[in-house]
Design a protein around this motif. Sequence first.
Motif, short mmCIF file in Angstrom:
data_model
loop_
_atom_site.label_atom_id
_atom_site.label_comp_id
_atom_site.label_asym_id
_atom_site.label_seq_id
_atom_site.Cartn_x
_atom_site.Cartn_y
_atom_site.Cartn_z
N LYS A 44 26.69 31.63 144.78
CA LYS A 44 25.53 31.36 145.57
C LYS A 44 25.33 29.86 145.30
N LEU A 45 25.43 29.24 144.42
CA LEU A 45 25.38 27.41 144.22
C LEU A 45 25.68 26.86 144.82
N ALA A 46 26.98 27.09 145.66
CA ALA A 46 28.32 26.30 146.47
C ALA A 46 26.80 26.71 147.74
N THR A 47 26.59 27.64 147.92
CA THR A 47 26.22 28.25 149.00
C THR A 47 25.18 27.28 149.47
N GLN A 48 23.85 28.01 148.68
CA GLN A 48 22.76 26.72 148.11
C GLN A 48 22.84 25.19 148.84
N LEU A 49 23.92 24.37 147.85
CA LEU A 49 24.02 23.22 148.09
C LEU A 49 24.53 23.42 149.39
N SER A 50 25.26 23.77 150.34
CA SER A 50 26.03 23.12 151.06
C SER A 50 25.00 23.20 152.27
N GLU A 51 24.46 24.64 152.50
CA GLU A 51 22.96 24.53 153.12
C GLU A 51 21.98 23.19 153.04
N LYS A 52 21.75 23.09 151.54
CA LYS A 52 20.72 22.43 151.32
C LYS A 52 21.20 20.52 151.65
N TYR A 53 22.19 20.19 151.33
CA TYR A 53 22.27 18.97 151.43
C TYR A 53 23.49 18.92 152.86
N ASN A 54 23.41 19.55 153.17
CA ASN A 54 24.49 19.83 154.74
C ASN A 54 25.82 19.58 153.95
N THR A 55 26.14 19.41 153.34
CA THR A 55 27.35 19.20 152.84
C THR A 55 28.89 20.58 152.64
N ASN A 56 29.96 20.32 151.91
CA ASN A 56 30.36 21.10 151.78
C ASN A 56 30.90 21.30 150.54
N CYS A 57 30.31 22.59 149.49
CA CYS A 57 30.72 23.16 148.73
C CYS A 57 31.21 24.23 148.13
#
Length: 243
Positions: A44-57
């Motif tokens: 869940k955190l990886a998805t949230q961070l990828s979306e919020k900061y436009n990066t690959n998590c």
Amino acid sequence: MIVIKTVLITGAARGIGRAVATAFAQNGCSVILNYNNSEAEAHKLATQLSEKYNTNCVAVKADVSDPIEVKAMFEQAGAVDVLVNNAGVSSQKLFTDITDEDWRTTVGVNLDGVFFCCREALGKMISKKSGVIINISSMWGEVGASCEVHYSASKAGVIGLTKALAKEVAPSGIRVNCISPGVIMTDMMAGFDEVTLSELKEETPLNRLGTPEDIASAAVFLASDEASFITGQILGVNGGFII
Ligand code: NAP
């Protein structure tokens, strides 16, 4: 500002690791979030961070105390520019009550885990002649905690590993540092009652307990080019608890 691209953080789904992962994502890094038990939180955190900061998590499972799982995780991760060895366990027991299993589990996660992850990350860092390793120790590894001999010993080991490895890999352009947190409010402190937490706060010269974000900002600094002349150091982030 950080210009480093790929960061692997062990134990990144909760507590300090979660804040560290968030801070690196916020700085535009690709983040590999290691987890062991917290599968749903990590994804869940990886998805949230990828979306919020436009990066690959991405979230990757591995028990850091298992060298085979650690090897598989790094095969999946590829080259990492920054490794943050954060995963850790603690328990409070009289020395005479510490079992062989308590000892093996604590040292296995807190110290063997750091060894296994450094070993896997270093091969590619040495080829590239660059890289940063940040190990999360504890102030109890510096001064020793009563009823936490196994924990203190494992964290003191992380400090020794950091200093020795920093000397060895500095000529290869790799920096190795350690953050030594004080009392930081995470699940790890859940077993402590209000009175004890209040006493710990009073014992802290800056008169507050630490937050995971306090550690995260130190980690981002140590990984950045602003810290390019810093290696082999133990950075206390403890509000002055030990000076
Ligand atoms: P926490 O909230 O209890 O989180 C512990 C983290 O370690 C979790 O993400 C957990 O992952 C991970 N972990 C545990 N065993 C693992 C294993 N075998 N393989 C992979 N990951 C594993 O603790 P925290 O306070 O954030 O602590 C983070 C680090 O800071 C630890 O090294 C700790 O010793 C150090 N530290 C904390 C404090 C403090 O006051 N909180 C003070 C000094 C140092 P899963 O949930 O996925 O299993």
